[in-house]
Design a protein around this motif. Structure first.
Motif, PDB file in Angstrom:
ATOM      1  N   SER A   1      -8.274  20.692  -3.958  1.00  0.00           N
ATOM      2  CA  SER A   1      -8.446  21.970  -3.259  1.00  0.00           C
ATOM      3  C   SER A   1      -9.644  21.927  -2.315  1.00  0.00           C
ATOM      4  CB  SER A   1      -8.628  23.106  -4.271  1.00  0.00           C
ATOM      5  OG  SER A   1      -7.465  23.250  -5.064  1.00  0.00           O
ATOM      6  N   TYR A   2      -9.735  22.923  -1.435  1.00  0.00           N
ATOM      7  CA  TYR A   2     -10.809  22.946  -0.450  1.00  0.00           C
ATOM      8  C   TYR A   2     -12.178  23.003  -1.106  1.00  0.00           C
ATOM      9  CZ  TYR A   2     -11.366  27.940  -1.357  1.00  0.00           C
ATOM     10  OH  TYR A   2     -11.607  29.151  -1.972  1.00  0.00           O
ATOM     11  N   TRP A   3     -12.278  23.624  -2.292  1.00  0.00           N
ATOM     12  CA  TRP A   3     -13.573  23.827  -2.937  1.00  0.00           C
ATOM     13  C   TRP A   3     -14.047  22.633  -3.771  1.00  0.00           C
ATOM     14  CZ3 TRP A   3     -13.323  23.545  -8.234  1.00  0.00           C
ATOM     15  CH2 TRP A   3     -12.059  23.753  -8.811  1.00  0.00           C
ATOM     16  N   ASN A   4     -13.147  21.717  -4.090  1.00  0.00           N
ATOM     17  CA  ASN A   4     -13.559  20.560  -4.901  1.00  0.00           C
ATOM     18  C   ASN A   4     -13.053  19.240  -4.330  1.00  0.00           C
ATOM     19  OD1 ASN A   4     -10.823  20.686  -5.477  1.00  0.00           O
ATOM     20  ND2 ASN A   4     -11.066  20.364  -7.673  1.00  0.00           N
ATOM     21  N   ARG A   5     -12.641  19.254  -3.086  1.00  0.00           N
ATOM     22  CA  ARG A   5     -12.007  18.078  -2.477  1.00  0.00           C
ATOM     23  C   ARG A   5     -12.971  16.894  -2.431  1.00  0.00           C
ATOM     24  NH1 ARG A   5      -7.335  18.498   0.226  1.00  0.00           N
ATOM     25  NH2 ARG A   5      -6.620  16.779   1.543  1.00  0.00           N
ATOM     26  N   THR A   6     -12.507  15.745  -2.864  1.00  0.00           N
ATOM     27  CA  THR A   6     -13.320  14.530  -2.843  1.00  0.00           C
ATOM     28  C   THR A   6     -12.559  13.432  -2.105  1.00  0.00           C
ATOM     29  OG1 THR A   6     -12.432  14.020  -5.046  1.00  0.00           O
ATOM     30  CG2 THR A   6     -14.632  14.963  -4.947  1.00  0.00           C
ATOM     31  N   HIS A   7     -13.299  12.648  -1.328  1.00  0.00           N
ATOM     32  CA  HIS A   7     -12.651  11.571  -0.572  1.00  0.00           C
ATOM     33  C   HIS A   7     -12.707  10.282  -1.398  1.00  0.00           C
ATOM     34  CE1 HIS A   7     -11.109   9.694   3.143  1.00  0.00           C
ATOM     35  NE2 HIS A   7     -11.724   8.620   2.654  1.00  0.00           N
ATOM     36  N   ILE A   8     -11.685  10.109  -2.213  1.00  0.00           N
ATOM     37  CA  ILE A   8     -11.519   8.878  -2.987  1.00  0.00           C
ATOM     38  C   ILE A   8     -10.176   8.279  -2.570  1.00  0.00           C
ATOM     39  CG2 ILE A   8     -11.296   7.858  -5.276  1.00  0.00           C
ATOM     40  CD1 ILE A   8     -12.959  10.143  -6.364  1.00  0.00           C
ATOM     41  N   GLU A   9     -10.214   7.054  -2.122  1.00  0.00           N
ATOM     42  CA  GLU A   9      -9.000   6.429  -1.617  1.00  0.00           C
ATOM     43  C   GLU A   9      -8.220   5.735  -2.730  1.00  0.00           C
ATOM     44  OE1 GLU A   9      -9.769   3.922   1.741  1.00  0.00           O
ATOM     45  OE2 GLU A   9     -11.179   5.362   2.624  1.00  0.00           O
ATOM     46  N   ALA A  10      -6.909   5.824  -2.628  1.00  0.00           N
ATOM     47  CA  ALA A  10      -6.030   5.100  -3.547  1.00  0.00           C
ATOM     48  C   ALA A  10      -5.864   3.681  -3.024  1.00  0.00           C
ATOM     49  CB  ALA A  10      -4.675   5.788  -3.642  1.00  0.00           C
ATOM     50  N   MET A  11      -6.147   2.707  -3.880  1.00  0.00           N
ATOM     51  CA  MET A  11      -5.956   1.312  -3.491  1.00  0.00           C
ATOM     52  C   MET A  11      -4.452   1.012  -3.434  1.00  0.00           C
ATOM     53  SD  MET A  11      -8.853  -0.354  -5.981  1.00  0.00           S
ATOM     54  CE  MET A  11      -8.435  -2.052  -5.541  1.00  0.00           C
ATOM     55  N   PRO A  12      -4.042   0.011  -2.676  1.00  0.00           N
ATOM     56  CA  PRO A  12      -2.627  -0.371  -2.664  1.00  0.00           C
ATOM     57  C   PRO A  12      -2.132  -0.662  -4.077  1.00  0.00           C
ATOM     58  CG  PRO A  12      -3.825  -1.527  -0.944  1.00  0.00           C
ATOM     59  CD  PRO A  12      -4.855  -0.831  -1.779  1.00  0.00           C
ATOM     60  N   GLY A  13      -1.016  -0.034  -4.449  1.00  0.00           N
ATOM     61  CA  GLY A  13      -0.459  -0.226  -5.781  1.00  0.00           C
ATOM     62  C   GLY A  13      -0.980   0.739  -6.819  1.00  0.00           C
TER      63      GLY A  13
ATOM     64  N   ALA B   1       2.454 -14.007 -26.679  1.00  0.00           N
ATOM     65  CA  ALA B   1       3.235 -14.062 -25.445  1.00  0.00           C
ATOM     66  C   ALA B   1       2.666 -13.070 -24.436  1.00  0.00           C
ATOM     67  CB  ALA B   1       4.706 -13.726 -25.740  1.00  0.00           C
ATOM     68  N   TYR B   2       2.556 -13.511 -23.203  1.00  0.00           N
ATOM     69  CA  TYR B   2       1.906 -12.718 -22.165  1.00  0.00           C
ATOM     70  C   TYR B   2       2.744 -12.682 -20.888  1.00  0.00           C
ATOM     71  CZ  TYR B   2      -2.279 -13.333 -25.075  1.00  0.00           C
ATOM     72  OH  TYR B   2      -3.171 -13.351 -26.119  1.00  0.00           O
ATOM     73  N   LEU B   3       2.491 -11.634 -20.104  1.00  0.00           N
ATOM     74  CA  LEU B   3       3.012 -11.544 -18.742  1.00  0.00           C
ATOM     75  C   LEU B   3       1.821 -11.422 -17.817  1.00  0.00           C
ATOM     76  CD1 LEU B   3       5.179 -11.054 -16.524  1.00  0.00           C
ATOM     77  CD2 LEU B   3       5.020  -8.620 -17.072  1.00  0.00           C
ATOM     78  N   LEU B   4       1.753 -12.304 -16.839  1.00  0.00           N
ATOM     79  CA  LEU B   4       0.687 -12.262 -15.850  1.00  0.00           C
ATOM     80  C   LEU B   4       1.325 -11.979 -14.490  1.00  0.00           C
ATOM     81  CD1 LEU B   4      -2.262 -12.623 -15.039  1.00  0.00           C
ATOM     82  CD2 LEU B   4      -1.873 -15.095 -14.956  1.00  0.00           C
ATOM     83  N   GLN B   5       1.060 -10.794 -13.974  1.00  0.00           N
ATOM     84  CA  GLN B   5       1.609 -10.409 -12.674  1.00  0.00           C
ATOM     85  C   GLN B   5       0.614 -10.758 -11.575  1.00  0.00           C
ATOM     86  OE1 GLN B   5       2.564  -6.140 -12.880  1.00  0.00           O
ATOM     87  NE2 GLN B   5       4.677  -6.688 -12.533  1.00  0.00           N
ATOM     88  N   LEU B   6       1.021 -11.630 -10.678  1.00  0.00           N
ATOM     89  CA  LEU B   6       0.247 -11.906  -9.479  1.00  0.00           C
ATOM     90  C   LEU B   6       1.001 -11.270  -8.312  1.00  0.00           C
ATOM     91  CD1 LEU B   6      -0.738 -15.654 -10.010  1.00  0.00           C
ATOM     92  CD2 LEU B   6      -1.912 -13.586 -10.783  1.00  0.00           C
ATOM     93  N   LYS B   7       0.288 -10.490  -7.515  1.00  0.00           N
ATOM     94  CA  LYS B   7       0.964  -9.711  -6.482  1.00  0.00           C
ATOM     95  C   LYS B   7       0.379  -9.974  -5.101  1.00  0.00           C
ATOM     96  CE  LYS B   7       2.344  -5.726  -9.301  1.00  0.00           C
ATOM     97  NZ  LYS B   7       2.323  -4.262  -9.372  1.00  0.00           N
ATOM     98  N   LEU B   8       1.272  -9.934  -4.121  1.00  0.00           N
ATOM     99  CA  LEU B   8       0.818  -9.818  -2.753  1.00  0.00           C
ATOM    100  C   LEU B   8       0.331  -8.381  -2.556  1.00  0.00           C
ATOM    101  CD1 LEU B   8       3.752 -11.683  -0.969  1.00  0.00           C
ATOM    102  CD2 LEU B   8       1.546 -12.622  -1.696  1.00  0.00           C
ATOM    103  N   ARG B   9      -0.338  -8.106  -1.485  1.00  0.00           N
ATOM    104  CA  ARG B   9      -0.889  -6.766  -1.278  1.00  0.00           C
ATOM    105  C   ARG B   9       0.239  -5.734  -1.274  1.00  0.00           C
ATOM    106  NH1 ARG B   9      -5.630  -4.599   1.065  1.00  0.00           N
ATOM    107  NH2 ARG B   9      -5.309  -2.556   2.027  1.00  0.00           N
ATOM    108  N   PRO B  10       0.259  -4.796  -2.233  1.00  0.00           N
ATOM    109  CA  PRO B  10       1.314  -3.774  -2.252  1.00  0.00           C
ATOM    110  C   PRO B  10       1.228  -2.880  -1.020  1.00  0.00           C
ATOM    111  CG  PRO B  10       0.142  -3.872  -4.360  1.00  0.00           C
ATOM    112  CD  PRO B  10      -0.660  -4.660  -3.378  1.00  0.00           C
ATOM    113  N   ASN B  11       2.341  -2.313  -0.658  1.00  0.00           N
ATOM    114  CA  ASN B  11       2.362  -1.408   0.500  1.00  0.00           C
ATOM    115  C   ASN B  11       2.737   0.015   0.094  1.00  0.00           C
ATOM    116  OD1 ASN B  11       5.050  -1.666  -0.080  1.00  0.00           O
ATOM    117  ND2 ASN B  11       5.616  -2.665   1.855  1.00  0.00           N
ATOM    118  N   HIS B  12       2.518   0.347  -1.198  1.00  0.00           N
ATOM    119  CA  HIS B  12       2.937   1.655  -1.673  1.00  0.00           C
ATOM    120  C   HIS B  12       1.967   2.178  -2.739  1.00  0.00           C
ATOM    121  CE1 HIS B  12       5.002  -1.513  -4.032  1.00  0.00           C
ATOM    122  NE2 HIS B  12       4.524  -0.814  -5.042  1.00  0.00           N
ATOM    123  N   VAL B  13       2.132   3.453  -3.057  1.00  0.00           N
ATOM    124  CA  VAL B  13       1.398   4.146  -4.109  1.00  0.00           C
ATOM    125  C   VAL B  13       2.417   4.886  -4.963  1.00  0.00           C
ATOM    126  CG1 VAL B  13      -0.187   6.069  -4.562  1.00  0.00           C
ATOM    127  CG2 VAL B  13      -0.753   4.387  -2.814  1.00  0.00           C
TER     128      VAL B  13
END
Length: 248
Positions: free
Chosen positions: A203-215, A138-150
């Motif tokens: 922190s300022y010394w190790n800050r990396t620009h990695i974006e969180a995807m929607p959801g 038995a499975y659950l398959l979640q299909l989602k519209l573009r989430p608007n939150h994190v």
């Protein structure tokens, strides 16, 4: 006598075929609709009834196995570990406060065993390695519209979700929550909606620009302590369990 034997053999073969069909049955809940498959379908076959019914955001779509208790077993191990840590550190109010918050977050989670597989109808139809056959179950398959939150969880006063912000580093979401005194605020873990885990410097010394995807989920870990690996183990288990969250 021979005709009776043939009849009995036919019945037996028919019964075996019915049993085999029943044993190979696959049931899949796609969002709120249940589908039954008498044989073991491939992902493209499972997706076909719903794939073109909306503009799905495939990176946030997810497949879960419902007849596995592994995530719940891990949750119970975590809750047991938290209970023991509270018992042995009862005088450490900052740690106890953080552990109590984690307990509340964990018991509220909906869990199922995540199958880490890219869910994309076009990929499934054109790339055989991304079109596996389903095992029985038995499975659950979640299909989602573009989430608007994190989602944000971990060493915070309470787990929450905040609006997603485009072109913003994951570190920027820290201003939206109240970390506990035991939070490791110089580094967080990002669980992208496809299950990929990334370490993000804050922190300022190790800050990396990695974006969180929607959801996505942002995990604020607990500070590890010298000569004590229990909190580091707790962090690892929390991150592992978060992959199996069924998010709305």
């Amino acid at each position: 006598m021979r005709s009776k034997m043939k009849f009995s053999t036919a019945l037996l073969c028919s019964g075996l075929l019915l049993t085999a069909a029943a044993e190979s049955a696959v049931s899949v809940i796609i969002n709120d609709t249940s589908y039954q498959f008498a044989t073991n379908p491939r992902l493209s076959e499972v997706l076909a009834p719903a794939a073109l019914t909306s503009v799905w955001y495939w990176p946030a779509s997810a497949l879960f196995k419902l007849d596995s208790n592994k995530p719940e077993q891990l949750r119970q191990q975590l809750l047991q570990q938290i209970a023991e840590l509270k018992l042995h550190n009862a005088t450490d109010s900052d740690l106890v406060f953080t552990l109590q918050s984690l307990e509340r977050q964990l018991v509220s989670w909906r869990l199922a065993q995540r199958i880490l597989l890219p869910i994309d109808y076009d990929f499934a139809r054109t790339r055989p390695e991304l079109n596996p056959r389903f095992d029985d179950g038995a499975y659950l398959l979640q299909l989602k519209l573009r989430p608007n939150h994190v989602h944000i969880f971990g060493a915070v006063s309470s787990g929450t979700r905040v609006p997603h912000r485009g072109a913003v580093a994951a570190a920027e979401y820290m201003v939206s929550v109240e970390p506990t005194p035991l939070a490791k605020v110089d580094e967080v873990m990002l669980v992208q909606p496809d299950g990929k885990v990334q370490t993000v410097g804050v922190s300022y010394w190790n800050r990396t620009h990695i974006e969180a995807m929607p959801g996505a989920q942002i995990f604020i870990p607990l500070q590890s302590r010298l000569f004590n690996s229990q909190l580091e183990i707790l962090n690892q288990r929390l991150l592992e369990l978060a992959i199996h969250r069924v998010l709305s």
